[in-house]
Design a protein around this motif. Structure first.
Motif, PDB file in Angstrom:
ATOM      1  N   SER A 181       0.826  -1.206   0.000  1.00 18.72           N
ATOM      2  CA  SER A 181       0.000   0.000   0.000  1.00 18.72           C
ATOM      3  C   SER A 181       0.861   1.256   0.000  1.00 18.72           C
ATOM      4  CB  SER A 181      -0.938   0.010   1.218  1.00 18.72           C
ATOM      5  OG  SER A 181      -0.187   0.023   2.424  1.00 18.72           O
ATOM      6  N   ARG A 182       0.260   2.362  -0.308  1.00 25.18           N
ATOM      7  CA  ARG A 182       0.976   3.636  -0.394  1.00 25.18           C
ATOM      8  C   ARG A 182       1.406   4.110   0.995  1.00 25.18           C
ATOM      9  NH1 ARG A 182       0.669   8.556  -3.697  1.00 25.18           N
ATOM     10  NH2 ARG A 182       0.708  10.403  -2.392  1.00 25.18           N
ATOM     11  N   GLN A 183       2.635   4.583   1.092  1.00 26.53           N
ATOM     12  CA  GLN A 183       3.132   5.164   2.333  1.00 26.53           C
ATOM     13  C   GLN A 183       2.908   6.671   2.307  1.00 26.53           C
ATOM     14  OE1 GLN A 183       4.704   4.005   5.418  1.00 26.53           O
ATOM     15  NE2 GLN A 183       4.033   6.107   5.751  1.00 26.53           N
ATOM     16  N   GLU A 184       2.119   7.159   3.234  1.00 28.79           N
ATOM     17  CA  GLU A 184       1.841   8.586   3.303  1.00 28.79           C
ATOM     18  C   GLU A 184       2.971   9.307   4.036  1.00 28.79           C
ATOM     19  OE1 GLU A 184      -2.193  10.966   4.140  1.00 28.79           O
ATOM     20  OE2 GLU A 184      -1.358  10.058   5.960  1.00 28.79           O
ATOM     21  N   LEU A 185       3.304  10.498   3.576  1.00 29.72           N
ATOM     22  CA  LEU A 185       4.244  11.367   4.257  1.00 29.72           C
ATOM     23  C   LEU A 185       3.493  12.617   4.678  1.00 29.72           C
ATOM     24  CD1 LEU A 185       7.327  11.192   1.847  1.00 29.72           C
ATOM     25  CD2 LEU A 185       6.895   9.797   3.880  1.00 29.72           C
ATOM     26  N   VAL A 186       3.649  13.021   5.944  1.00 31.83           N
ATOM     27  CA  VAL A 186       2.940  14.198   6.427  1.00 31.83           C
ATOM     28  C   VAL A 186       3.943  15.237   6.918  1.00 31.83           C
ATOM     29  CG1 VAL A 186       0.864  12.910   7.043  1.00 31.83           C
ATOM     30  CG2 VAL A 186       2.644  13.248   8.760  1.00 31.83           C
ATOM     31  N   VAL A 187       3.573  16.512   6.711  1.00 32.73           N
ATOM     32  CA  VAL A 187       4.457  17.626   7.045  1.00 32.73           C
ATOM     33  C   VAL A 187       3.943  18.385   8.258  1.00 32.73           C
ATOM     34  CG1 VAL A 187       5.422  19.811   6.240  1.00 32.73           C
ATOM     35  CG2 VAL A 187       5.165  17.917   4.652  1.00 32.73           C
ATOM     36  N   GLN A 188       4.861  18.689   9.158  1.00 29.99           N
ATOM     37  CA  GLN A 188       4.621  19.681  10.199  1.00 29.99           C
ATOM     38  C   GLN A 188       5.390  20.914   9.753  1.00 29.99           C
ATOM     39  OE1 GLN A 188       5.110  18.603  14.470  1.00 29.99           O
ATOM     40  NE2 GLN A 188       6.539  20.338  14.534  1.00 29.99           N
ATOM     41  N   TRP A 189       4.679  21.972   9.420  1.00 27.17           N
ATOM     42  CA  TRP A 189       5.283  23.094   8.709  1.00 27.17           C
ATOM     43  C   TRP A 189       6.188  23.967   9.561  1.00 27.17           C
ATOM     44  CZ3 TRP A 189       5.137  22.982   3.642  1.00 27.17           C
ATOM     45  CH2 TRP A 189       4.099  22.323   2.992  1.00 27.17           C
ATOM     46  N   THR A 190       6.030  23.934  10.857  1.00 28.73           N
ATOM     47  CA  THR A 190       6.835  24.774  11.743  1.00 28.73           C
ATOM     48  C   THR A 190       7.388  23.935  12.892  1.00 28.73           C
ATOM     49  OG1 THR A 190       5.113  25.396  13.328  1.00 28.73           O
ATOM     50  CG2 THR A 190       5.205  26.642  11.257  1.00 28.73           C
ATOM     51  N   GLY A 191       8.080  24.585  13.808  1.00 27.90           N
ATOM     52  CA  GLY A 191       8.604  23.881  14.976  1.00 27.90           C
ATOM     53  C   GLY A 191       7.553  23.619  16.032  1.00 27.90           C
ATOM     54  N   HIS A 192       6.323  24.061  15.797  1.00 31.28           N
ATOM     55  CA  HIS A 192       5.235  23.866  16.764  1.00 31.28           C
ATOM     56  C   HIS A 192       4.438  22.608  16.414  1.00 31.28           C
ATOM     57  CE1 HIS A 192       6.216  27.848  18.092  1.00 31.28           C
ATOM     58  NE2 HIS A 192       5.810  28.414  16.961  1.00 31.28           N
ATOM     59  N   ASP A 193       4.244  21.730  17.396  1.00 32.22           N
ATOM     60  CA  ASP A 193       3.396  20.564  17.174  1.00 32.22           C
ATOM     61  C   ASP A 193       1.946  20.932  17.456  1.00 32.22           C
ATOM     62  OD1 ASP A 193       3.163  20.663  19.939  1.00 32.22           O
ATOM     63  OD2 ASP A 193       4.343  18.841  20.298  1.00 32.22           O
ATOM     64  N   ALA A 194       1.058  19.940  17.404  1.00 31.50           N
ATOM     65  CA  ALA A 194      -0.374  20.216  17.552  1.00 31.50           C
ATOM     66  C   ALA A 194      -0.701  20.832  18.914  1.00 31.50           C
ATOM     67  CB  ALA A 194      -1.166  18.933  17.338  1.00 31.50           C
ATOM     68  N   ASP A 195      -0.081  20.332  19.962  1.00 35.05           N
ATOM     69  CA  ASP A 195      -0.354  20.861  21.302  1.00 35.05           C
ATOM     70  C   ASP A 195       0.108  22.315  21.418  1.00 35.05           C
ATOM     71  OD1 ASP A 195      -1.467  18.484  22.102  1.00 35.05           O
ATOM     72  OD2 ASP A 195       0.371  17.720  23.037  1.00 35.05           O
ATOM     73  N   ALA A 196       1.273  22.608  20.838  1.00 38.31           N
ATOM     74  CA  ALA A 196       1.788  23.984  20.905  1.00 38.31           C
ATOM     75  C   ALA A 196       0.872  24.949  20.161  1.00 38.31           C
ATOM     76  CB  ALA A 196       3.200  24.036  20.321  1.00 38.31           C
ATOM     77  N   TRP A 197       0.360  24.525  19.000  1.00 42.55           N
ATOM     78  CA  TRP A 197      -0.564  25.397  18.265  1.00 42.55           C
ATOM     79  C   TRP A 197      -1.872  25.571  19.032  1.00 42.55           C
ATOM     80  CZ3 TRP A 197       0.420  28.888  14.947  1.00 42.55           C
ATOM     81  CH2 TRP A 197       1.450  28.749  14.018  1.00 42.55           C
ATOM     82  N   ALA A 198      -2.344  24.509  19.685  1.00 48.62           N
ATOM     83  CA  ALA A 198      -3.587  24.619  20.462  1.00 48.62           C
ATOM     84  C   ALA A 198      -3.420  25.637  21.593  1.00 48.62           C
ATOM     85  CB  ALA A 198      -3.968  23.258  21.022  1.00 48.62           C
ATOM     86  N   ARG A 199      -2.252  25.599  22.244  1.00 41.14           N
ATOM     87  CA  ARG A 199      -2.004  26.568  23.311  1.00 41.14           C
ATOM     88  C   ARG A 199      -1.926  27.989  22.754  1.00 41.14           C
ATOM     89  NH1 ARG A 199       1.496  22.365  24.988  1.00 41.14           N
ATOM     90  NH2 ARG A 199       3.301  23.451  24.070  1.00 41.14           N
ATOM     91  N   ARG A 200      -1.305  28.128  21.577  1.00 40.23           N
ATOM     92  CA  ARG A 200      -1.185  29.465  20.988  1.00 40.23           C
ATOM     93  C   ARG A 200      -2.554  30.011  20.629  1.00 40.23           C
ATOM     94  NH1 ARG A 200       2.841  31.362  16.144  1.00 40.23           N
ATOM     95  NH2 ARG A 200       4.338  31.025  17.827  1.00 40.23           N
ATOM     96  N   PHE A 201      -3.403  29.184  20.032  1.00 36.95           N
ATOM     97  CA  PHE A 201      -4.735  29.652  19.661  1.00 36.95           C
ATOM     98  C   PHE A 201      -5.556  30.028  20.897  1.00 36.95           C
ATOM     99  CE2 PHE A 201      -4.241  27.348  15.481  1.00 36.95           C
ATOM    100  CZ  PHE A 201      -4.375  28.480  14.699  1.00 36.95           C
ATOM    101  N   THR A 202      -5.315  29.366  22.007  1.00 34.30           N
ATOM    102  CA  THR A 202      -6.043  29.663  23.238  1.00 34.30           C
ATOM    103  C   THR A 202      -5.580  30.982  23.851  1.00 34.30           C
ATOM    104  OG1 THR A 202      -6.364  27.306  23.727  1.00 34.30           O
ATOM    105  CG2 THR A 202      -6.575  28.853  25.571  1.00 34.30           C
ATOM    106  N   ALA A 203      -4.266  31.225  23.772  1.00 30.15           N
ATOM    107  CA  ALA A 203      -3.702  32.398  24.442  1.00 30.15           C
ATOM    108  C   ALA A 203      -3.676  33.651  23.579  1.00 30.15           C
ATOM    109  CB  ALA A 203      -2.285  32.073  24.916  1.00 30.15           C
ATOM    110  N   ALA A 204      -3.638  33.491  22.261  1.00 31.45           N
ATOM    111  CA  ALA A 204      -3.428  34.640  21.369  1.00 31.45           C
ATOM    112  C   ALA A 204      -4.691  35.483  21.210  1.00 31.45           C
ATOM    113  CB  ALA A 204      -2.949  34.150  20.006  1.00 31.45           C
ATOM    114  N   ARG A 205      -4.455  36.674  20.694  1.00 29.05           N
ATOM    115  CA  ARG A 205      -5.557  37.571  20.329  1.00 29.05           C
ATOM    116  C   ARG A 205      -5.362  37.961  18.862  1.00 29.05           C
ATOM    117  NH1 ARG A 205      -6.710  35.629  24.283  1.00 29.05           N
ATOM    118  NH2 ARG A 205      -7.341  36.523  26.292  1.00 29.05           N
ATOM    119  N   GLY A 206      -6.412  38.403  18.227  1.00 29.93           N
ATOM    120  CA  GLY A 206      -6.309  38.798  16.840  1.00 29.93           C
ATOM    121  C   GLY A 206      -6.996  37.803  15.922  1.00 29.93           C
ATOM    122  N   THR A 207      -6.512  37.732  14.686  1.00 27.15           N
ATOM    123  CA  THR A 207      -7.140  36.873  13.684  1.00 27.15           C
ATOM    124  C   THR A 207      -6.349  35.581  13.505  1.00 27.15           C
ATOM    125  OG1 THR A 207      -5.869  37.783  11.849  1.00 27.15           O
ATOM    126  CG2 THR A 207      -7.919  38.928  12.448  1.00 27.15           C
TER     127      THR A 207
END
Length: 402
Positions: A253-279
């Motif tokens: 079967s096909r092997q999928e490759l996935v990208v994390q575009w920055t040094g932030h993982d999912a948990d780090a982005w979740a924390r940023r979205f919770t703490a940040a203001r703006g758009t």
């Protein structure tokens, strides 16, 4: 000795310095052509840190590590700097070692010169078309010239990658014809392509990303440069992961490759979205190129102008997913034409890991890319070439010593 690439030149130099009478046969007019194009013409001669666990082989990883340990990285660096008088410089941001001149030609020319100074003869523009055991050792069959008799032969012909450098796979054919077990070859460290390319409009965008291959054990992960090209995806991170995409999973079967575009993982982005203001865009934008930010938000189905305070939970998760688990949409690969190395080749079990002598054909030694092993981007394949070439040259010379 057949093949004047990195492994062949080091083998010839070692054997000649050990007192053996050496003829180095090379089909191109100057040899070392992969050295010339490596590192963007600067020659990433060695890695700053050896990482044997990152090498790929279908043979025994323990055998591979034993071969690498035969000439440790520190000793290799000392050889180039002291014996060849070639100062090396560490590039801190990449962890790669380059010659201080940053000229790949200096590496190739120094090796060729030292081989000749050691007394070896180099026959350029000479093609080997066959190899046969003879009463005195080996008969090397040449194209358009009389055969050469040799007591010992070192096969350092490389694989199939970048054929314009002289890698035509003939050495692999010779090894197989002599009865060696082979692992299927495939292009490795090569760009991935997409047809049609859904992100051709993003060509030129680059950055440092983390690529993972879900389902691999242990999970494959690499963090390095990434580049969107006009026909697909490239950069060190993509090259390092390409063999997984090309070969697919064990079940086909096909092997999928996935990208994390920055040094932030999912948990780090979740924390940023919770703490940040703006758009959404003002929160994501500082970490990514504008065009890439817009593309990812479009694919997530989220308007970048949306205020974080109004962002629905499901939309927040969609943004986090495209930022941290983005599947690379590839359909094929750039093949051997752009592959840095060849995967597969002669099974490592076919050679003595100390001497590099064939277990099937006494008096024949194999080294370099012809063997079933390759390392990641960053000088690791030169580390392999230098180590296996040196071992083959030293032991072949010792076998014919008076």
């Amino acid at each position: 000795m057949i093949g004047a690439g990195a492994a062949g030149l080091l083998a010839a130099l070692t054997a000649a310095r050990s007192g053996a009478s050496v003829i180095l046969i090379e089909r191109t007019r100057d040899g070392g052509r992969k050295i010339l194009i490596s590192g963007g013409g600067r020659c990433n001669i060695l890695p700053g840190v050896a990482q044997p666990e990152r090498y790929v082989t279908d043979s025994s990883p323990n055998t591979l590590r034993k071969m690498l340990r035969s000439w440790p990285l520190a000793e290799q660096r000392a050889f180039f700097e002291r014996e060849l008088e070639m100062p090396l410089e560490l590039e801190p941001e990449t962890g790669k070692l380059f010659p201080s001149s940053h000229r790949a030609r200096d590496v190739r020319d120094t090796l060729v010169r030292r081989v000749r100074e050691a007394g070896a003869r180099i026959w350029f523009e000479a093609s080997v078309i066959g190899l046969h055991a003879s009463e005195g050792g080996w008969e090397v069959e040449l194209d358009g010239a009389p055969p050469v008799e040799a007591a010992r032969v070192i096969l350092a012909t490389g694989g199939l990658s970048v054929p314009k450098t002289g890698s035509d796979g003939r050495g692999l054919q010779i090894a197989e014809a002599l009865g060696h077990a082979m692992h299927a070859t495939y292009p490795a460290l090569t760009p991935l392509t997409a047809s049609p390319h859904p992100h051709a409009h993003l060509a030129g965008i680059s950055g440092t990303v983390t690529i993972r291959a879900p389902g691999t054990k242990p999970t494959f992960t690499t963090t390095d440069g990434f580049l969107v090209t006009h026909d697909g995806w490239s950069g060190p991170s993509v090259l390092d992961a390409s063999h997984l995409a090309i070969r697919g999973r064990a079940d086909g079967s096909r092997q999928e490759l996935v990208v994390q575009w920055t040094g932030h993982d999912a948990d780090a982005w979740a924390r940023r979205f919770t703490a940040a203001r703006g758009t959404v865009r003002s929160t994501v934008g500082p970490d990514l190129p504008r065009r890439l930010t817009d593309q990812l938000l479009t694919e997530a189905g989220v308007d970048g102008a949306t205020s974080l305070s109004q962002l629905r939970k499901s939309d927040r998760q969609a943004v986090i997913d495209v930022l941290t688990r983005y599947p690379i949409p590839w359909t094929s690969d750039a093949g051997y034409k752009k592959a840095e190395v060849t995967g597969g080749g002669v099974a490592l079990s076919e050679v003595d890991p100390t001497t590099m002598e064939s277990r099937r054909c006494p008096g024949l030694y194999l080294c370099g890319e012809i063997l079933d092993a390759f390392g990641p981007i960053g000088g690791h394949n030169f580390l392999w070439a230098w180590a296996t070439g040196r071992a083959a040259g030293a032991h072949a010379a010792a076998a014919v010593a008076p």
